[in-house]
Design an enzyme around this catalytic site. Sequence first.
Site, PDB file in Angstrom:
ATOM      1  N   HIS A  42     -38.032   9.258  33.288  1.00 18.26           N
ATOM      2  CA  HIS A  42     -36.588   9.418  33.498  1.00 18.26           C
ATOM      3  C   HIS A  42     -35.858   8.094  33.304  1.00 18.26           C
ATOM      4  CE1 HIS A  42     -36.948  13.511  34.960  1.00 18.26           C
ATOM      5  NE2 HIS A  42     -37.954  13.128  35.721  1.00 18.26           N
ATOM      6  N   CYS A  71     -55.223  27.979  20.546  1.00 20.37           N
ATOM      7  CA  CYS A  71     -56.301  28.870  21.013  1.00 20.37           C
ATOM      8  C   CYS A  71     -56.772  28.494  22.408  1.00 20.37           C
ATOM      9  CB  CYS A  71     -57.455  28.885  20.020  1.00 20.37           C
ATOM     10  SG  CYS A  71     -58.667  27.593  20.271  1.00 20.37           S
ATOM     11  N   SER A  85     -43.870  17.171  34.337  1.00 24.97           N
ATOM     12  CA  SER A  85     -43.091  17.382  33.113  1.00 24.97           C
ATOM     13  C   SER A  85     -43.276  16.257  32.104  1.00 24.97           C
ATOM     14  CB  SER A  85     -41.597  17.497  33.439  1.00 24.97           C
ATOM     15  OG  SER A  85     -41.376  18.430  34.455  1.00 24.97           O
ATOM     16  N   CYS A  88     -57.292  23.249  16.332  1.00 26.33           N
ATOM     17  CA  CYS A  88     -55.844  23.346  16.599  1.00 26.33           C
ATOM     18  C   CYS A  88     -55.216  21.956  16.681  1.00 26.33           C
ATOM     19  CB  CYS A  88     -55.576  24.056  17.914  1.00 26.33           C
ATOM     20  SG  CYS A  88     -56.263  25.688  18.057  1.00 26.33           S
ATOM     21  N   ARG A 145     -45.176  18.925  44.102  1.00 27.51           N
ATOM     22  CA  ARG A 145     -44.605  17.600  44.375  1.00 27.51           C
ATOM     23  C   ARG A 145     -44.919  17.225  45.830  1.00 27.51           C
ATOM     24  NH1 ARG A 145     -41.098  21.138  42.159  1.00 27.51           N
ATOM     25  NH2 ARG A 145     -39.974  20.644  40.240  1.00 27.51           N
ATOM     26  N   VAL A 189     -62.397   9.944  50.968  1.00 24.83           N
ATOM     27  CA  VAL A 189     -62.255   9.168  52.200  1.00 24.83           C
ATOM     28  C   VAL A 189     -62.128  10.164  53.347  1.00 24.83           C
ATOM     29  CG1 VAL A 189     -60.764   7.573  53.482  1.00 24.83           C
ATOM     30  CG2 VAL A 189     -61.199   7.194  51.039  1.00 24.83           C
ATOM     31  N   CYS A 206     -63.274  25.648  20.636  1.00 23.08           N
ATOM     32  CA  CYS A 206     -63.969  24.353  20.734  1.00 23.08           C
ATOM     33  C   CYS A 206     -64.693  24.110  22.057  1.00 23.08           C
ATOM     34  CB  CYS A 206     -63.000  23.208  20.472  1.00 23.08           C
ATOM     35  SG  CYS A 206     -61.671  23.102  21.680  1.00 23.08           S
ATOM     36  N   ILE A 242     -41.910  13.338  31.949  1.00 19.02           N
ATOM     37  CA  ILE A 242     -40.679  12.649  31.528  1.00 19.02           C
ATOM     38  C   ILE A 242     -40.607  11.274  32.185  1.00 19.02           C
ATOM     39  CG2 ILE A 242     -38.142  12.725  31.510  1.00 19.02           C
ATOM     40  CD1 ILE A 242     -38.489  15.796  31.960  1.00 19.02           C
ATOM     41  N   CYS A 297     -62.080  20.381  17.654  1.00 14.05           N
ATOM     42  CA  CYS A 297     -60.900  21.195  17.986  1.00 14.05           C
ATOM     43  C   CYS A 297     -60.012  21.274  16.754  1.00 14.05           C
ATOM     44  CB  CYS A 297     -60.151  20.565  19.156  1.00 14.05           C
ATOM     45  SG  CYS A 297     -58.550  21.330  19.472  1.00 14.05           S
TER      46      CYS A 297
HETATM   47  C1  FAD Z   1     -43.967  20.086  38.511  1.00 12.99           C
HETATM   48  C2  FAD Z   1     -43.761  18.609  38.596  1.00 12.99           C
HETATM   49  C3  FAD Z   1     -43.036  17.949  37.613  1.00 12.99           C
HETATM   50  C4  FAD Z   1     -42.836  16.572  37.692  1.00 12.99           C
HETATM   51  N1  FAD Z   1     -42.212  15.932  36.667  1.00 12.99           N
HETATM   52  C5  FAD Z   1     -42.061  14.584  36.701  1.00 12.99           C
HETATM   53  C6  FAD Z   1     -41.463  13.922  35.616  1.00 12.99           C
HETATM   54  O1  FAD Z   1     -41.148  14.505  34.598  1.00 12.99           O
HETATM   55  N2  FAD Z   1     -41.265  12.584  35.730  1.00 12.99           N
HETATM   56  C7  FAD Z   1     -41.614  11.883  36.840  1.00 12.99           C
HETATM   57  O2  FAD Z   1     -41.357  10.681  36.889  1.00 12.99           O
HETATM   58  N3  FAD Z   1     -42.252  12.492  37.872  1.00 12.99           N
HETATM   59  C8  FAD Z   1     -42.493  13.822  37.814  1.00 12.99           C
HETATM   60  N4  FAD Z   1     -43.145  14.457  38.829  1.00 12.99           N
HETATM   61  C9  FAD Z   1     -43.647  13.677  39.954  1.00 12.99           C
HETATM   62  C10 FAD Z   1     -44.976  12.993  39.636  1.00 12.99           C
HETATM   63  O3  FAD Z   1     -45.876  13.878  39.015  1.00 12.99           O
HETATM   64  C11 FAD Z   1     -45.565  12.463  40.940  1.00 12.99           C
HETATM   65  O4  FAD Z   1     -44.604  11.660  41.571  1.00 12.99           O
HETATM   66  C12 FAD Z   1     -46.814  11.630  40.706  1.00 12.99           C
HETATM   67  O5  FAD Z   1     -47.732  12.292  39.889  1.00 12.99           O
HETATM   68  C13 FAD Z   1     -47.455  11.301  42.047  1.00 12.99           C
HETATM   69  O6  FAD Z   1     -48.569  10.514  41.786  1.00 12.99           O
HETATM   70  P1  FAD Z   1     -49.565  10.095  42.931  1.00 12.99           P
HETATM   71  O7  FAD Z   1     -50.527   9.159  42.312  1.00 12.99           O
HETATM   72  O8  FAD Z   1     -48.782   9.662  44.111  1.00 12.99           O
HETATM   73  O9  FAD Z   1     -50.259  11.456  43.372  1.00 12.99           O
HETATM   74  P2  FAD Z   1     -51.563  12.177  42.777  1.00 12.99           P
HETATM   75  O10 FAD Z   1     -51.554  12.231  41.311  1.00 12.99           O
HETATM   76  O11 FAD Z   1     -51.697  13.468  43.488  1.00 12.99           O
HETATM   77  O12 FAD Z   1     -52.723  11.196  43.190  1.00 12.99           O
HETATM   78  C14 FAD Z   1     -53.237  11.141  44.501  1.00 12.99           C
HETATM   79  C15 FAD Z   1     -54.738  11.223  44.413  1.00 12.99           C
HETATM   80  O13 FAD Z   1     -55.300  11.000  45.695  1.00 12.99           O
HETATM   81  C16 FAD Z   1     -56.491  11.744  45.766  1.00 12.99           C
HETATM   82  N5  FAD Z   1     -56.856  11.871  47.175  1.00 12.99           N
HETATM   83  C17 FAD Z   1     -56.213  12.564  48.135  1.00 12.99           C
HETATM   84  N6  FAD Z   1     -56.877  12.467  49.304  1.00 12.99           N
HETATM   85  C18 FAD Z   1     -57.946  11.678  49.094  1.00 12.99           C
HETATM   86  C19 FAD Z   1     -59.020  11.225  49.903  1.00 12.99           C
HETATM   87  N7  FAD Z   1     -59.124  11.573  51.201  1.00 12.99           N
HETATM   88  N8  FAD Z   1     -59.973  10.433  49.340  1.00 12.99           N
HETATM   89  C20 FAD Z   1     -59.915  10.080  48.031  1.00 12.99           C
HETATM   90  N9  FAD Z   1     -58.925  10.505  47.205  1.00 12.99           N
HETATM   91  C21 FAD Z   1     -57.954  11.295  47.729  1.00 12.99           C
HETATM   92  C22 FAD Z   1     -56.104  13.051  45.097  1.00 12.99           C
HETATM   93  O14 FAD Z   1     -57.238  13.790  44.671  1.00 12.99           O
HETATM   94  C23 FAD Z   1     -55.219  12.585  43.956  1.00 12.99           C
HETATM   95  O15 FAD Z   1     -55.930  12.456  42.739  1.00 12.99           O
HETATM   96  C24 FAD Z   1     -43.358  15.839  38.789  1.00 12.99           C
HETATM   97  C25 FAD Z   1     -44.107  16.503  39.772  1.00 12.99           C
HETATM   98  C26 FAD Z   1     -44.326  17.871  39.660  1.00 12.99           C
HETATM   99  C27 FAD Z   1     -45.188  18.556  40.668  1.00 12.99           C
END
Ligand code: FAD
Length: 507
Positions: free
Chosen positions: A59, A462, A55, A429, A321, A182, A467, A57, A427
Amino acid sequence: MVSSKSNSNNNYDVIVIGGGIVGASIIRELSRYDLKICLIEKEAELSFGVSKSNSGIVHAGFHSPPNTLKGPLCARGNFLYDQLHLELGVPFKRVGELVIIKQSEEIPDLEKFKRWGEECGVPGMKILNESEVHQYEPSLSTDVIGALYAPTAGVVNPYEFVFLLAQNAKKNGAEIKTSEEVISIGDRVAKTTEVITTKDRYNTKYIINAAGLYGDRIANMVGIYNFKIIPRKGEEYLLDKKLKGLVKQVIFPLPSKTSKGTLVIPTLDGTIMVGPSAEDIDDKNDLTTTDEVCWQIFDKAKQMIPAIHHKYLISTFAGNRPVPVKLIKNAKGKYVKDPDGDDDFIIAKTDDVPGFINVAGIQSPGLTAAPAIAEKVISILKDDGVVLKANKYFVSTNPNPKKIREMSDDELDKLIKSEPDYGKIVCRCEMVSEGEIMNAIENGAQTLDGVKFRTRAGMGRCQGGFCSFKTMELLAKGLDISPLEITKRGEGSNILVEDLKKQKEKI
Ligand SMILES: Cc1cc2nc3c(=O)[nH]c(=O)nc-3n(C[C@H](O)[C@H](O)[C@H](O)COP(=O)(O)OP(=O)(O)OC[C@H]3O[C@@H](n4cnc5c(N)ncnc54)[C@H](O)[C@@H]3O)c2cc1C
């Protein structure tokens, strides 16, 4: 093919697994120190995991109690955003958030959140009465009778944030590897551990597991089984810019146990977004959106902001999530759900597995908390005896990206005179020029989505209809590859099936 030995260039102090917002924040924080560091990401681009589908945000930090990791890290992360905005050019705006209520019996809930927020250090919150809340947000439904207002909440472009963090870390000496998964982790020998990927072998003193939805899989590779990650799907619905300005603040209902509820979000780019839903699913790759959830979301959003209508819908997406489920061994030695386990973030070293730090189960508010999570990882390393000498070449800033849609006519005229590619609009738009797209490619964009998330080319009304073809031409030129090799988001998502030139020759 992966060689059977790692070479000495492949020795690191720290390897971060995962290039989402958490991994990118950690690698950037690590780059402040004199360490040999590397981030490994399995997708073609950073941010293609959960971090691109949320989203957006930042927070305020009142949704979780102060005795959790989520609560204080969210409030601290929110605080750190100002500095990141200034240093890295992270697009970010404090718009404030309102948790609205329709019944006076719900006032104690607002008071509870206000108390939690204050204990976590969230500034400026207040409870608004009926007349105040309608002054703050005139488009609210008339049956809203009050709200908790938190002025420090903000909105951000999450993927852009990831790219800017990584760009800065790279400038400060970090190595960033993409399209490299990995696949296993070896035994620890002489205080280093071997990390084996689809492309190479590395030795490292520390591994940081920031693998998002796959954090359990990485933990399992070193024999940690005390949690699993389940995907909780959230569908989001993006509305046309015709509704720009309809809401000023992020509007929340009272949250449930599993989610903050369906929100109405004024995104940084001026569109309104409604969502997300919250549904526990089995498949971590399921990013489908459905009619059923769409109707539910619009129904809930309309109950808060009646002017919202599905006729304004221009795009949909879903994100999962990474929800942690804590496990314990039962009498038969099998791991089962821990009845006392919570769903808080898991950020800790494990004494049985030296040199391994889990940063797992980072569900919402992970985007907000990420800068504070990175600080916490640094303090875990310090506590573990790592000597953190300052990187004397560290530069905290990124060069200012040129965004022509944000320039005055005079500024734009001047730029076009010195760099004519900024006058060639690709682009229409979103007003994105050839110069911006080539700059994105120079800074690491490899795919159509990579360009889109860095520049907004293809994100407008669009949705890339006009684009995409030109952007592909620029990608082919910038990466010096055939248009046939261009993908939407990495391996297996090629766009063209046959060279257009050849097709023309056949006709
Ligand atoms: C619908 C939704 C709305 C949300 N809204 C908010 C919000 O408004 N505000 C907020 O604070 N949080 C929000 N969140 C939570 C937030 O998006 C997550 O907490 C955050 O993006 C997690 O980040 P991350 O780096 O842990 O995970 P990821 O972004 O998933 O990064 C992990 C990475 O590890 C990589 N990976 C996995 N396995 C391996 C491997 N074996 N080797 C190499 N790479 C690997 C993956 O490809 C990925 O890119 C929301 C989540 C969702 C789903």
